[in-house]
Structure formats: structure tokens, C-alpha cells
Write a protein that holds these residues in place. Sequence first.
Motif, PDB file in Angstrom:
ATOM      1  N   GLY A 270       0.820  -1.200   0.000  1.00  0.00           N
ATOM      2  CA  GLY A 270       0.000   0.000   0.000  1.00  0.00           C
ATOM      3  C   GLY A 270       0.860   1.260   0.000  1.00  0.00           C
ATOM      4  N   ARG A 271       0.398   2.283  -0.701  1.00  0.00           N
ATOM      5  CA  ARG A 271       1.148   3.542  -0.762  1.00  0.00           C
ATOM      6  C   ARG A 271       1.361   4.148   0.624  1.00  0.00           C
ATOM      7  N   GLU A 272       0.406   3.907   1.520  1.00  0.00           N
ATOM      8  CA  GLU A 272       0.491   4.484   2.866  1.00  0.00           C
ATOM      9  C   GLU A 272       1.360   3.660   3.813  1.00  0.00           C
ATOM     10  N   ASN A 273       1.804   2.491   3.400  1.00  0.00           N
ATOM     11  CA  ASN A 273       2.583   1.602   4.264  1.00  0.00           C
ATOM     12  C   ASN A 273       4.069   1.987   4.203  1.00  0.00           C
ATOM     13  N   ARG A 274       4.361   3.179   4.682  1.00  0.00           N
ATOM     14  CA  ARG A 274       5.710   3.748   4.573  1.00  0.00           C
ATOM     15  C   ARG A 274       6.755   2.982   5.391  1.00  0.00           C
ATOM     16  N   GLU A 275       6.337   2.443   6.514  1.00  0.00           N
ATOM     17  CA  GLU A 275       7.272   1.676   7.340  1.00  0.00           C
ATOM     18  C   GLU A 275       7.792   0.462   6.571  1.00  0.00           C
ATOM     19  N   ALA A 276       6.883  -0.249   5.919  1.00  0.00           N
ATOM     20  CA  ALA A 276       7.286  -1.417   5.129  1.00  0.00           C
ATOM     21  C   ALA A 276       8.149  -0.983   3.949  1.00  0.00           C
ATOM     22  N   GLN A 277       7.775   0.096   3.289  1.00  0.00           N
ATOM     23  CA  GLN A 277       8.553   0.579   2.146  1.00  0.00           C
ATOM     24  C   GLN A 277       9.994   0.886   2.552  1.00  0.00           C
ATOM     25  N   ALA A 278      10.162   1.502   3.717  1.00  0.00           N
ATOM     26  CA  ALA A 278      11.507   1.829   4.200  1.00  0.00           C
ATOM     27  C   ALA A 278      12.325   0.550   4.420  1.00  0.00           C
ATOM     28  N   LEU A 279      11.692  -0.483   4.974  1.00  0.00           N
ATOM     29  CA  LEU A 279      12.392  -1.749   5.185  1.00  0.00           C
ATOM     30  C   LEU A 279      12.776  -2.381   3.858  1.00  0.00           C
ATOM     31  N   TYR A 280      11.844  -2.416   2.914  1.00  0.00           N
ATOM     32  CA  TYR A 280      12.145  -3.009   1.610  1.00  0.00           C
ATOM     33  C   TYR A 280      13.352  -2.320   0.970  1.00  0.00           C
ATOM     34  N   GLU A 281      13.329  -1.010   0.965  1.00  0.00           N
ATOM     35  CA  GLU A 281      14.404  -0.266   0.321  1.00  0.00           C
ATOM     36  C   GLU A 281      15.726  -0.455   1.059  1.00  0.00           C
ATOM     37  N   LYS A 282      15.680  -0.550   2.376  1.00  0.00           N
ATOM     38  CA  LYS A 282      16.888  -0.788   3.170  1.00  0.00           C
ATOM     39  C   LYS A 282      17.514  -2.132   2.816  1.00  0.00           C
ATOM     40  N   LEU A 283      16.668  -3.109   2.445  1.00  0.00           N
ATOM     41  CA  LEU A 283      17.147  -4.454   2.108  1.00  0.00           C
ATOM     42  C   LEU A 283      17.453  -4.632   0.621  1.00  0.00           C
ATOM     43  N   GLY A 284      17.410  -3.538  -0.139  1.00  0.00           N
ATOM     44  CA  GLY A 284      17.817  -3.600  -1.540  1.00  0.00           C
ATOM     45  C   GLY A 284      16.697  -3.727  -2.555  1.00  0.00           C
ATOM     46  N   TRP A 285      15.448  -3.760  -2.100  1.00  0.00           N
ATOM     47  CA  TRP A 285      14.328  -3.786  -3.040  1.00  0.00           C
ATOM     48  C   TRP A 285      14.259  -2.423  -3.730  1.00  0.00           C
ATOM     49  N   VAL A 286      13.923  -2.436  -5.013  1.00  0.00           N
ATOM     50  CA  VAL A 286      13.892  -1.213  -5.800  1.00  0.00           C
ATOM     51  C   VAL A 286      12.462  -0.941  -6.255  1.00  0.00           C
ATOM     52  N   ARG A 287      11.992   0.270  -5.969  1.00  0.00           N
ATOM     53  CA  ARG A 287      10.642   0.645  -6.400  1.00  0.00           C
ATOM     54  C   ARG A 287      10.614   0.800  -7.919  1.00  0.00           C
ATOM     55  N   ASP A 288       9.652   0.180  -8.551  1.00  0.00           N
ATOM     56  CA  ASP A 288       9.509   0.241 -10.007  1.00  0.00           C
ATOM     57  C   ASP A 288       8.958   1.607 -10.406  1.00  0.00           C
ATOM     58  N   THR A 289       9.705   2.315 -11.205  1.00  0.00           N
ATOM     59  CA  THR A 289       9.232   3.610 -11.715  1.00  0.00           C
ATOM     60  C   THR A 289       9.028   3.562 -13.229  1.00  0.00           C
ATOM     61  N   GLU A 290       9.275   2.398 -13.811  1.00  0.00           N
ATOM     62  CA  GLU A 290       9.190   2.249 -15.262  1.00  0.00           C
ATOM     63  C   GLU A 290       7.829   1.749 -15.736  1.00  0.00           C
ATOM     64  N   TYR A 291       7.174   0.917 -14.939  1.00  0.00           N
ATOM     65  CA  TYR A 291       5.935   0.288 -15.366  1.00  0.00           C
ATOM     66  C   TYR A 291       4.784   0.658 -14.443  1.00  0.00           C
ATOM     67  N   TYR A 292       3.607   0.720 -15.007  1.00  0.00           N
ATOM     68  CA  TYR A 292       2.372   0.850 -14.218  1.00  0.00           C
ATOM     69  C   TYR A 292       1.836  -0.554 -13.960  1.00  0.00           C
ATOM     70  N   HIS A 293       1.169  -0.697 -12.868  1.00  0.00           N
ATOM     71  CA  HIS A 293       0.548  -1.964 -12.503  1.00  0.00           C
ATOM     72  C   HIS A 293      -0.967  -1.810 -12.689  1.00  0.00           C
ATOM     73  N   TYR A 294      -1.584  -2.747 -13.403  1.00  0.00           N
ATOM     74  CA  TYR A 294      -3.028  -2.728 -13.624  1.00  0.00           C
ATOM     75  C   TYR A 294      -3.640  -4.016 -13.108  1.00  0.00           C
ATOM     76  N   GLU A 295      -4.881  -3.936 -12.719  1.00  0.00           N
ATOM     77  CA  GLU A 295      -5.665  -5.110 -12.341  1.00  0.00           C
ATOM     78  C   GLU A 295      -6.983  -5.066 -13.061  1.00  0.00           C
ATOM     79  N   LEU A 296      -7.522  -6.223 -13.380  1.00  0.00           N
ATOM     80  CA  LEU A 296      -8.845  -6.336 -13.987  1.00  0.00           C
ATOM     81  C   LEU A 296      -9.738  -7.096 -13.005  1.00  0.00           C
TER      82      LEU A 296
END
Length: 148
Positions: free
Chosen positions: A118-144
Motif C-alpha cells: 500500500g502507498r500508505e505503508n511507509r514503514e514497510a517501504q523503508a524496510l524493503y528499500e533498506k534491504l535492496g528492493w527497488v521501487r519500479d518507476t518504469e511500469y504501471y501496474h493494472y488489475e482487472l
Amino acid sequence: MNVRRAGLEDLALLVPLYDGYRQFYRQPSDRELAERFLRERLTRKDSVIFLAEDESGALGFTQLYPIFSSISAGPAWLLNDLFVSPGARRSGAGRALLERAREHGLETGAKWLSLSTGRENREAQALYEKLGWVRDTEYYHYELPLSP
């Protein structure tokens, strides 16, 4: 703290965690649904679930689903669920689960792991990035949506 692969014998530990995870994402509590869903995933071997625990009991879990990358021409894993019980947050359980998921990816020859949060889950985002996960800025995600 110990992180291990969970099996059917761990349903009693997993169900409250999975139910808490669903509630975190604004779903109503439904332990019957949680048990049925997890039992089905484990029985069919649709997913891999890792469980973090210590002497006090179960702390959290992560669930990965196998996928394939056509572009990378190889296997990958979707880290679909990650949850640490509120009382165990900041204990290192989330980090340990993410590290075990990474190890599992390497052990199985995966090209990459993917997750979304979730966009609001900033605590988790900080952990992911600290562990080397990279936020995708190239692609959009869609659901049907296919059901209400």
C-alpha cells in the motif's frame, strides 16, 4: 528467532497471522476463510510460506507464489503476503522473513522477487528499500477485477 518453511501442521499458528494480515488491508476477520485458503495453498503446493517464531510463539509470515518471467526467460517469485503481528513489529521478524524469501529465490534459481504494498505503508517501504528492493518507476501496474 527462527524462520522456517511452514506446513499443514502449522495451520493453528498461521491462521491468526493470516487473518490479521487481511484485517490490516481492511478485510473483515474470517478465520474459517483463512484456514480454508491456507490449507488449500499448502495442500496443493501452490505457494511457499515461511513462518517467523521465537520462544513466545509465532511472530509473522510471508507467502510466495511461483511465477515466470517471459522477458527474463526464467522463474521468479511473487512475495504476495508479508505480515508481522503488531506486538512483534520492530523485532527483526519482517527483515528475517524478507531475507529468507531472498534465500529461497536464490536456492530455486529465480531471476527476481516481486512485491507490492500500500502507498500508505511507509514503514514497510523503508524496510524493503533498506534491504535492496527497488521501487519500479518504469511500469504501471493494472488489475482487472473479475468479481465484486
